[in-house]
Design an enzyme around this catalytic site. Structure first.
Site, PDB file in Angstrom:
ATOM      1  N   GLU A 128      -0.036   7.579  11.677  1.00  0.00           N
ATOM      2  CA  GLU A 128      -0.906   8.399  12.508  1.00  0.00           C
ATOM      3  C   GLU A 128      -0.478   9.874  12.463  1.00  0.00           C
ATOM      4  O   GLU A 128      -1.318  10.762  12.333  1.00  0.00           O
ATOM      5  CB  GLU A 128      -0.860   7.917  13.971  1.00  0.00           C
ATOM      6  CG  GLU A 128      -1.329   6.497  14.163  1.00  0.00           C
ATOM      7  CD  GLU A 128      -0.239   5.439  14.053  1.00  0.00           C
ATOM      8  OE1 GLU A 128      -0.386   4.381  14.672  1.00  0.00           O
ATOM      9  OE2 GLU A 128       0.768   5.668  13.339  1.00  0.00           O
ATOM     10  N   CYS A 142       2.112   2.571  17.910  1.00  0.00           N
ATOM     11  CA  CYS A 142       3.276   2.396  18.778  1.00  0.00           C
ATOM     12  C   CYS A 142       3.048   3.183  20.060  1.00  0.00           C
ATOM     13  O   CYS A 142       2.351   4.194  20.077  1.00  0.00           O
ATOM     14  CB  CYS A 142       4.555   2.830  18.068  1.00  0.00           C
ATOM     15  SG  CYS A 142       4.662   4.587  17.721  1.00  0.00           S
ATOM     16  N   CYS A 164       2.922   7.090  18.980  1.00  0.00           N
ATOM     17  CA  CYS A 164       1.707   7.516  18.269  1.00  0.00           C
ATOM     18  C   CYS A 164       0.476   7.443  19.165  1.00  0.00           C
ATOM     19  O   CYS A 164      -0.477   8.188  18.963  1.00  0.00           O
ATOM     20  CB  CYS A 164       1.513   6.666  17.022  1.00  0.00           C
ATOM     21  SG  CYS A 164       2.780   6.982  15.774  1.00  0.00           S
ATOM     22  N   ALA A 210       8.953 -20.165 -12.576  1.00  0.00           N
ATOM     23  CA  ALA A 210       8.111 -20.646 -13.672  1.00  0.00           C
ATOM     24  C   ALA A 210       8.888 -21.707 -14.441  1.00  0.00           C
ATOM     25  O   ALA A 210      10.096 -21.568 -14.663  1.00  0.00           O
ATOM     26  CB  ALA A 210       7.732 -19.491 -14.599  1.00  0.00           C
ATOM     27  N   ARG A 249       7.401  -7.093  -6.982  1.00  0.00           N
ATOM     28  CA  ARG A 249       8.786  -6.606  -7.020  1.00  0.00           C
ATOM     29  C   ARG A 249       8.905  -5.200  -6.457  1.00  0.00           C
ATOM     30  O   ARG A 249       9.919  -4.845  -5.864  1.00  0.00           O
ATOM     31  CB  ARG A 249       9.318  -6.636  -8.447  1.00  0.00           C
ATOM     32  CG  ARG A 249       9.624  -8.032  -8.926  1.00  0.00           C
ATOM     33  CD  ARG A 249      10.085  -8.032 -10.355  1.00  0.00           C
ATOM     34  NE  ARG A 249      10.329  -9.398 -10.776  1.00  0.00           N
ATOM     35  CZ  ARG A 249      10.335  -9.791 -12.031  1.00  0.00           C
ATOM     36  NH1 ARG A 249      10.126  -8.927 -13.001  1.00  0.00           N
ATOM     37  NH2 ARG A 249      10.555 -11.054 -12.327  1.00  0.00           N
ATOM     38  N   THR A 260      19.552 -15.414 -16.411  1.00  0.00           N
ATOM     39  CA  THR A 260      18.549 -14.337 -16.480  1.00  0.00           C
ATOM     40  C   THR A 260      19.233 -13.000 -16.664  1.00  0.00           C
ATOM     41  O   THR A 260      18.814 -12.180 -17.485  1.00  0.00           O
ATOM     42  CB  THR A 260      17.698 -14.345 -15.203  1.00  0.00           C
ATOM     43  OG1 THR A 260      17.033 -15.589 -15.084  1.00  0.00           O
ATOM     44  CG2 THR A 260      16.655 -13.219 -15.229  1.00  0.00           C
TER      45      THR A 260
END
Length: 183
Positions: free
Chosen positions: A27, A55, A64, A136, A166, A178
């Site tokens: 805002e 808020c 706000c 997967a 991500r 990995t």
């Protein structure tokens, strides 16, 4: 959180989104932009669209809802009620209505807000971060082949979605193979 200020016909006058912790909420960003574009913004009838109820308590920033009351939009459309217990201590929407500012809960905005605010909501409601699992398997039911070489088990669309997700996360956990293969 996102905020859009429009004129009464729906033309966008300014936008804002919540900055990093301790900085402006959506805002404040939108109203700062609004004030920079127009010499007397308080004289311009406008609407405010928010993904989350504003808020109404002091934290790292001022409430706000006070900014909204000061600028007196014709109407505030919001998506989600704020689950933060501090927001329940003061009825900012009742204050808006007593000052002639209409307040409308929008299911359409709520649907958009849920997608972007799910982590915040999870943290407030459960005290834990939101956790997503992406996995997967090969058609044989394995996470990788025996050679431990880099292979793609997902398609390009899935990979694009994974990259977008991500970008939203604070942490990503992967297995040692990995790390070894991707390094």
């Amino acid at each position: 959180v996102a905020c859009v200020i429009t004129d009464l016909e729906g033309k966008i006058l300014s936008t804002g989104f919540t900055q990093k912790v301790g900085e402006n909420h959506a805002e404040r960003e939108a109203y700062q932009s609004f004030a920079q574009k127009f010499s007397n913004p308080k004289s311009i009838p406008h609407l405010v669209f928010l993904t989350l109820e504003p808020c109404n308590h002091f934290g790292r920033t001022a409430p706000c809802i006070d900014l909204i009351l000061e600028n007196k939009p014709v109407c505030v459309y919001y998506g989600l009620a704020d689950p933060n217990p501090l927001v329940k201590e003061r009825n900012g929407f009742k204050e808006c209505e007593s000052k002639g500012v209409q307040v409308i809960q929008s299911p359409e905005i709520a649907k958009i807000g849920e997608a972007f605010l799910s982590g915040f909501i999870s943290r407030i409601e459960t005290g834990r971060p939101q956790i997503f699992l992406k996995s997967a398997l090969s058609k044989e039911g394995f996470y990788s082949d025996l050679s431990k070489s880099k292979i793609s088990l997902s398609n390009s669309t899935s990979n694009q979605i994974s990259q977008m997700l991500r970008a939203k996360f604070d942490a990503i956990i992967v297995g040692p193979i990995t790390v070894y293969v991707d390094y």
